[in-house]
Motif scaffolding. Structure first.
Motif, PDB file in Angstrom:
ATOM      1  N   ASN A  94       0.790  -1.433  -0.065  1.00 58.24           N
ATOM      2  CA  ASN A  94      -0.057   0.119  -0.179  1.00 58.24           C
ATOM      3  C   ASN A  94       0.926   1.178   0.068  1.00 58.24           C
ATOM      4  N   VAL A  95       0.843   1.801  -1.109  1.00 55.47           N
ATOM      5  CA  VAL A  95       1.671   3.258  -1.273  1.00 55.47           C
ATOM      6  C   VAL A  95       0.812   4.299  -1.129  1.00 55.47           C
ATOM      7  N   LEU A 122      -3.433  -0.602  -8.712  1.00 51.31           N
ATOM      8  CA  LEU A 122      -2.258  -0.702  -9.981  1.00 51.31           C
ATOM      9  C   LEU A 122      -1.639  -2.277 -10.044  1.00 51.31           C
ATOM     10  N   ASP A 123      -1.335  -2.808 -10.986  1.00 47.35           N
ATOM     11  CA  ASP A 123      -0.667  -4.066 -11.327  1.00 47.35           C
ATOM     12  C   ASP A 123       0.566  -3.594 -11.809  1.00 47.35           C
ATOM     13  N   ILE A 124       1.786  -3.734 -11.207  1.00 48.34           N
ATOM     14  CA  ILE A 124       3.142  -3.172 -11.924  1.00 48.34           C
ATOM     15  C   ILE A 124       3.992  -4.619 -11.888  1.00 48.34           C
ATOM     16  N   GLU A 125       4.061  -4.500 -13.179  1.00 49.43           N
ATOM     17  CA  GLU A 125       5.363  -5.757 -13.428  1.00 49.43           C
ATOM     18  C   GLU A 125       6.890  -5.230 -13.848  1.00 49.43           C
ATOM     19  N   LEU A 126       7.616  -5.960 -13.022  1.00 49.94           N
ATOM     20  CA  LEU A 126       9.154  -5.770 -13.113  1.00 49.94           C
ATOM     21  C   LEU A 126       9.725  -6.391 -14.052  1.00 49.94           C
ATOM     22  N   THR A 127      10.330  -5.965 -15.211  1.00 51.58           N
ATOM     23  CA  THR A 127      10.859  -6.721 -16.437  1.00 51.58           C
ATOM     24  C   THR A 127      12.300  -6.346 -16.738  1.00 51.58           C
ATOM     25  N   ARG A 163      18.580   2.077 -11.284  1.00 54.37           N
ATOM     26  CA  ARG A 163      17.440   2.579 -11.402  1.00 54.37           C
ATOM     27  C   ARG A 163      16.909   2.519 -10.053  1.00 54.37           C
ATOM     28  N   ASP A 164      16.077   3.560  -9.283  1.00 56.67           N
ATOM     29  CA  ASP A 164      15.451   3.758  -8.217  1.00 56.67           C
ATOM     30  C   ASP A 164      13.902   3.048  -8.473  1.00 56.67           C
ATOM     31  N   VAL A 165      13.938   1.823  -8.309  1.00 53.72           N
ATOM     32  CA  VAL A 165      12.378   1.185  -8.653  1.00 53.72           C
ATOM     33  C   VAL A 165      11.391   1.861  -7.621  1.00 53.72           C
ATOM     34  N   ALA A 166      11.947   1.785  -6.167  1.00 60.54           N
ATOM     35  CA  ALA A 166      10.850   2.161  -5.210  1.00 60.54           C
ATOM     36  C   ALA A 166      10.308   3.642  -5.723  1.00 60.54           C
ATOM     37  N   SER A 167      11.105   4.444  -6.190  1.00 65.01           N
ATOM     38  CA  SER A 167      10.679   5.665  -6.523  1.00 65.01           C
ATOM     39  C   SER A 167       9.872   5.703  -7.641  1.00 65.01           C
ATOM     40  N   LEU A 168      10.011   4.761  -8.816  1.00 61.65           N
ATOM     41  CA  LEU A 168       9.421   4.843  -9.883  1.00 61.65           C
ATOM     42  C   LEU A 168       7.785   4.280  -9.375  1.00 61.65           C
ATOM     43  N   VAL A 169       7.802   3.184  -8.500  1.00 56.90           N
ATOM     44  CA  VAL A 169       6.322   2.891  -7.975  1.00 56.90           C
ATOM     45  C   VAL A 169       5.779   4.126  -7.314  1.00 56.90           C
ATOM     46  N   ASN A 184       1.486   8.013  -7.400  1.00 52.77           N
ATOM     47  CA  ASN A 184       1.007   9.421  -7.261  1.00 52.77           C
ATOM     48  C   ASN A 184       0.348   9.791  -8.597  1.00 52.77           C
ATOM     49  N   ASN A 185       0.855   9.184  -9.970  1.00 53.36           N
ATOM     50  CA  ASN A 185       0.301   9.734 -10.943  1.00 53.36           C
ATOM     51  C   ASN A 185      -1.075   9.268 -11.302  1.00 53.36           C
ATOM     52  N   TRP A 186      -1.279   8.001 -10.994  1.00 52.78           N
ATOM     53  CA  TRP A 186      -2.570   7.252 -11.033  1.00 52.78           C
ATOM     54  C   TRP A 186      -3.624   8.002 -10.298  1.00 52.78           C
ATOM     55  N   TYR A 187      -3.180   8.585  -8.892  1.00 54.75           N
ATOM     56  CA  TYR A 187      -4.076   9.235  -8.233  1.00 54.75           C
ATOM     57  C   TYR A 187      -4.587  10.527  -8.837  1.00 54.75           C
ATOM     58  N   LEU A 188      -3.505  11.313  -9.534  1.00 52.41           N
ATOM     59  CA  LEU A 188      -3.950  12.472  -9.974  1.00 52.41           C
ATOM     60  C   LEU A 188      -4.746  12.252 -11.434  1.00 52.41           C
ATOM     61  N   GLN A 189      -4.465  11.173 -11.940  1.00 49.31           N
ATOM     62  CA  GLN A 189      -5.436  10.736 -13.090  1.00 49.31           C
ATOM     63  C   GLN A 189      -6.809  10.533 -12.523  1.00 49.31           C
ATOM     64  N   GLN A 190      -7.069   9.954 -11.578  1.00 47.87           N
ATOM     65  CA  GLN A 190      -8.495   9.892 -11.119  1.00 47.87           C
ATOM     66  C   GLN A 190      -9.090  10.988 -10.635  1.00 47.87           C
ATOM     67  N   GLN A 191      -8.406  12.156 -10.412  1.00 44.45           N
ATOM     68  CA  GLN A 191      -8.756  13.487 -10.045  1.00 44.45           C
ATOM     69  C   GLN A 191      -8.993  14.228 -11.443  1.00 44.45           C
ATOM     70  N   GLY A 192      -8.853  13.507 -12.562  1.00 45.32           N
ATOM     71  CA  GLY A 192      -8.945  14.101 -13.915  1.00 45.32           C
ATOM     72  C   GLY A 192      -7.780  15.022 -14.522  1.00 45.32           C
ATOM     73  N   TYR A 193      -6.690  14.851 -13.811  1.00 46.47           N
ATOM     74  CA  TYR A 193      -5.511  15.555 -14.413  1.00 46.47           C
ATOM     75  C   TYR A 193      -4.707  14.498 -15.313  1.00 46.47           C
ATOM     76  N   SER A 194      -4.138  15.370 -16.248  1.00 46.21           N
ATOM     77  CA  SER A 194      -3.345  14.562 -16.967  1.00 46.21           C
ATOM     78  C   SER A 194      -1.964  15.492 -17.289  1.00 46.21           C
ATOM     79  N   ALA A 195      -0.672  15.013 -17.079  1.00 49.92           N
ATOM     80  CA  ALA A 195       0.529  15.678 -17.464  1.00 49.92           C
ATOM     81  C   ALA A 195       0.696  16.041 -18.852  1.00 49.92           C
ATOM     82  N   VAL A 196       0.263  15.055 -19.547  1.00 49.80           N
ATOM     83  CA  VAL A 196       0.560  15.220 -21.214  1.00 49.80           C
ATOM     84  C   VAL A 196      -0.513  15.954 -21.644  1.00 49.80           C
TER      85      VAL A 196
END
Length: 306
Positions: A147-148, A232-237, A273-279, A284-296
């Protein structure tokens, strides 16, 4: 995929219910969520009687029975108990003096009769929430669940990909472990997936070269959480040099678990690579998207503005 099961005994222990009759039959199973108040059944209408559900008797139901003659009361109760529901639960701490006829029928038919001090509406609400989780369809998958910042995440990947090490780094940053190695996924609704542990691995995290650690003993209660809604489902590849890895926007992908679609992200691994930071960034990006925000969208808007 399997379905959960709850015995009347487990229900009684969880809600600290008092057993009034048929204590020897507490092994009976509840197979459907949702408590039922038998109102129409007391007047003889049984076309849609949910006999597999817990039957809840509040003050309204018991008061109605008291107003009947003994013959009428015995007839109505007899019509219900012959369907052998899992149990009857009397709410609001109603006294045994007014329940003797019900106790007699339950003893004769081997149907547990229990009592709670909680009001009817409140008890049905908490019982239904408990049963929905316990009776949900479920599967077990391999990986780590964390839980992040309040967002439930599955970390998956091949053996040795660094799932547990990433989880450990996240715990050190104040996030929480839910399950390591075996994750139990429960389908609560067509859009809701709950992640939890299997009991045996609770609080444990296996780290290569270190061994098994207990995160609660090591980092305190804040390091562990019993369950979390999966977002989220995150796969480390493995890292792939021939792929472009600086996309402005990654194509939306999903993983299907028991019919529930979960957004899927791949994080490619490379030394340093700092994988924990990427997670954390993904959460955080998923949360912003749920609020209707898109960085792109904001970036493209700036480009158009010149």
């Amino acid at each position: 995929m399997s379905m959960g099961a709850v015995t009347v005994r487990a229900l009684a222990e969880h809600f600290k219910l008092e057993v009034l009759a048929a204590e020897e039959r507490l092994d009976r199973q509840v197979t459907k969520p949702g408590g039922h108040r038998p109102g129409l059944e007391f007047v003889g209408y049984f076309d849609y009687f949910p006999m597999e559900r817990v039957q809840v008797l509040g003050i309204k139901e018991i008061t109605y029975l008291h107003k009947l003659t003994e013959l009428e009361r015995n007839l109505h109760i007899g019509n219900i108990v012959k369907y052998h529901p899992p149990c009857f639960i009397v709410t609001s701490g109603q006294q045994e003096d007014g329940l003797k006829y019900l106790m007699r029928y339950c003893e004769e038919e081997g149907i547990p009769l229990l009592r709670t001090p909680l009001p009817t509406t409140e008890f049905i609400a908490v019982m239904d929430a408990f049963l929905v989780k316990e009776l949900a369809e479920r599967i077990a998958i391999h990986g780590v669940c964390v839980n992040v910042s309040g967002i439930g995440i599955l970390l998956r990947g091949s053996s040795g990909a660094g799932k547990s090490e990433t989880a450990h780094s996240l715990i050190r940053r104040g996030h929480r472990l839910v399950a390591d190695d075996v994750i139990v996924l429960k389908k609560l609704s067509p859009r809701t997936l709950l992640g939890t542990h299997n009991g045996k691995t609770k609080e444990f995290l296996a780290l290569r070269s270190i061994g098994l650690i207990n995160v609660v003993r090591l980092y305190g209660r804040k390091a562990f959480q019993e369950e979390t809604r999966i977002a989220l489902d995150i796969e480390l590849t493995k890292w792939r040099d021939n792929e472009l890895n600086n996309e402005l926007e990654v194509e939306e992908r999903y993983t299907d678990y028991m019919g529930v679609r979960i957004p899927h992200i791949q994080i490619q691994l490379q030394p340093g690579r700092d994988v924990a930071s990427l997670v954390e960034a993904a959460a955080n990006n998923w949360y912003l998207q749920q609020q209707g925000y898109s960085a792109v969208e904001e970036f493209m808007s700036r480009l158009q503005e010149g």
